[in-house]
Design a protein around this motif. Sequence first.
Motif, PDB file in Angstrom:
ATOM      1  N   GLU A  29      -0.967   9.476 -25.085  1.00 29.05           N
ATOM      2  CA  GLU A  29      -2.112   8.698 -24.613  1.00 29.05           C
ATOM      3  C   GLU A  29      -2.938   9.497 -23.602  1.00 29.05           C
ATOM      4  O   GLU A  29      -4.163   9.501 -23.645  1.00 29.05           O
ATOM      5  CB  GLU A  29      -1.661   7.374 -23.971  1.00 29.05           C
ATOM      6  N   GLU A  33      -6.805  10.843 -23.995  1.00 25.80           N
ATOM      7  CA  GLU A  33      -7.854  10.556 -23.016  1.00 25.80           C
ATOM      8  C   GLU A  33      -8.527  11.850 -22.557  1.00 25.80           C
ATOM      9  O   GLU A  33      -9.751  11.933 -22.508  1.00 25.80           O
ATOM     10  CB  GLU A  33      -7.255   9.819 -21.823  1.00 25.80           C
ATOM     11  N   ARG A  39      -5.337   8.259 -29.739  1.00 25.11           N
ATOM     12  CA  ARG A  39      -3.921   8.621 -29.683  1.00 25.11           C
ATOM     13  C   ARG A  39      -3.410   9.017 -31.060  1.00 25.11           C
ATOM     14  O   ARG A  39      -2.638   9.972 -31.197  1.00 25.11           O
ATOM     15  CB  ARG A  39      -3.104   7.447 -29.137  1.00 25.11           C
TER      16      ARG A  39
END
Length: 83
Positions: A29, A33, A39
Motif C-alpha cells: 500500500e 501511494e 496496490r
Amino acid sequence: MRTIERGTPLTPREREALLCICADGLTYEGAAERMGIERATVCEFARRAFARLGAHSIAAACFRLGVHGAQLAAVKRREERVA
C-alpha cells in the motif's frame, strides 16, 4: 497472459516497486501511494519481478536484487541520480 522468463531483466517499474518494498520497508500500500498507482499494480509488479528473479518471497527477491546490508543505500542513491 504472457509467460515471464526467469533471468530476464526487471522493468524500471518492477525495480522501483521492489526498491520501495525492500529498501524503504514500505508495504504494498505504501509503495502504491509513493508510486502513484494502485496496490494491485504493485502486487503485479512484485509478482512479475519474483518470476524474473526466481524468488518466492519478498526476502528472496530483495536478496536476489542485491538489496541488503550496506548496498541498500548505494543502490537507492544511484537510482535517484539516474532519475
